[in-house]
Design a protein around this motif. Structure first.
Motif, PDB file in Angstrom:
ATOM      1  N   UNK A 195       0.825  -1.204   0.000  1.00 18.16           N
ATOM      2  CA  UNK A 195       0.000   0.000   0.000  1.00 18.16           C
ATOM      3  C   UNK A 195       0.864   1.261   0.000  1.00 18.16           C
ATOM      4  N   UNK A 196       1.938   1.246   0.791  1.00 20.84           N
ATOM      5  CA  UNK A 196       2.841   2.393   0.822  1.00 20.84           C
ATOM      6  C   UNK A 196       3.472   2.616  -0.557  1.00 20.84           C
ATOM      7  N   UNK A 197       3.926   1.528  -1.164  1.00 22.98           N
ATOM      8  CA  UNK A 197       4.575   1.649  -2.477  1.00 22.98           C
ATOM      9  C   UNK A 197       3.607   2.167  -3.530  1.00 22.98           C
TER      10      UNK A 197
ATOM     11  N   UNK B 289       5.314   5.292  -5.393  1.00 22.39           N
ATOM     12  CA  UNK B 289       5.221   5.414  -6.856  1.00 22.39           C
ATOM     13  C   UNK B 289       4.707   6.802  -7.230  1.00 22.39           C
ATOM     14  N   UNK B 290       5.245   7.398  -8.282  1.00 24.56           N
ATOM     15  CA  UNK B 290       4.768   8.720  -8.709  1.00 24.56           C
ATOM     16  C   UNK B 290       3.441   8.601  -9.445  1.00 24.56           C
TER      17      UNK B 290
ATOM     18  N   UNK C 213       7.613   0.241 -11.297  1.00 27.11           N
ATOM     19  CA  UNK C 213       7.975  -1.184 -11.359  1.00 27.11           C
ATOM     20  C   UNK C 213       8.190  -1.728  -9.948  1.00 27.11           C
ATOM     21  N   UNK C 214       8.893  -0.958  -9.113  1.00 24.18           N
ATOM     22  CA  UNK C 214       9.136  -1.387  -7.734  1.00 24.18           C
ATOM     23  C   UNK C 214       7.821  -1.583  -6.992  1.00 24.18           C
TER      24      UNK C 214
ATOM     25  N   UNK D 144       4.054  -5.397  -4.486  1.00 26.49           N
ATOM     26  CA  UNK D 144       2.687  -5.866  -4.259  1.00 26.49           C
ATOM     27  C   UNK D 144       2.505  -7.333  -4.635  1.00 26.49           C
ATOM     28  N   UNK D 145       3.294  -7.836  -5.588  1.00 24.30           N
ATOM     29  CA  UNK D 145       3.099  -9.207  -6.077  1.00 24.30           C
ATOM     30  C   UNK D 145       3.200 -10.255  -4.972  1.00 24.30           C
TER      31      UNK D 145
END
Length: 211
Positions: free
Chosen positions: A5-7, A12-13, A167-168, A173-174
């Protein structure tokens, strides 16, 4: 999941043209990938059930199909939430959307067949159907390559058309969604096993009472 969730929401932009609405992508894609995994598990364990006759394999197949159907339902809903502001419609006659809906109906049919089939013969028919239905998964995945599609194509073999931080976020999340699937699968298999044990006990009590 907190890291995912943070990512997705902070790290992510925002996408250049879609802005923050694009952030649903990290949920949508991983739901789809995990749904494919769930149906693959159903196909493999259905084959193992047909080969061995062991009830435990059938429980895993059924449980995985139930979780997979939930995931694909969320795929369709999240896709519609994205499509409304981007395509100005909740649903359109797109190959990826149409084939995904067909996939949903196939596994809904598998669960209905499993629930209404009586005895080992009905269970074996459901298992065979669970194997055949998996053919639809690669069709869904390849639909954007085979037919003219509005669906954005950002993840292709060996390439992701995304900014590195995107991508990160996607890759973080995967495993989160894979672990969620594994936990839900384990819980559902446990409940199905308990249901079978209760049915055996009820049968034993009924036979004893009838004597």
């Amino acid at each position: 999941m907190l890291a995912a969730l943070y990512a997705a929401l902070l790290f992510a932009p925002p996408e250049r043209h879609m802005g923050d609405v694009q952030r649903i992508f990290y949920l949508h894609v991983n739901l789809a990938w995990t749904g494919y995994l769930a149906f693959a598990v159903t196909a493999v364990t259905s084959g193992l059930y047909l080969g061995t006759g062991r009830r435990s394999w059938d429980r895993i197949a059924r449980a995985s199909a139930e979780v997979g159907l939930l995931l694909i339902t969320l795929v369709i809903l999240s896709g519609s939430l994205w499509a409304r502001p981007v395509w100005n419609t909740w649903w359109t006659d797109d190959p990826r959307l149409t084939t995904t809906l067909i996939l949903w109906f196939l596994y809904a049919g598998y669960l209905l067949l499993h629930g209404t089939g009586e005895g080992p013969g009905g269970t074996r028919a459901a298992a065979a159907f669970g194997i055949v239905a998996f053919v639809m998964v690669p069709i869904v995945h390849m639909s954007v390559f085979w037919w003219r599609s509005l669906h954005p194509l950002v993840v292709t073999p060996g390439r992701m058309a995304l900014e590195p931080r995107m991508v990160t976020a996607l890759l973080v999340a995967a495993p989160a969604f894979a672990l969620l699937y594994a936990w839900l699968l384990w819980q559902r298999v446990r409940l199905l096993r308990l249901e079978d044990e209760v049915a055996v006990l009820k049968g034993a009590v009924t036979r004893r009472y009838n004597r």
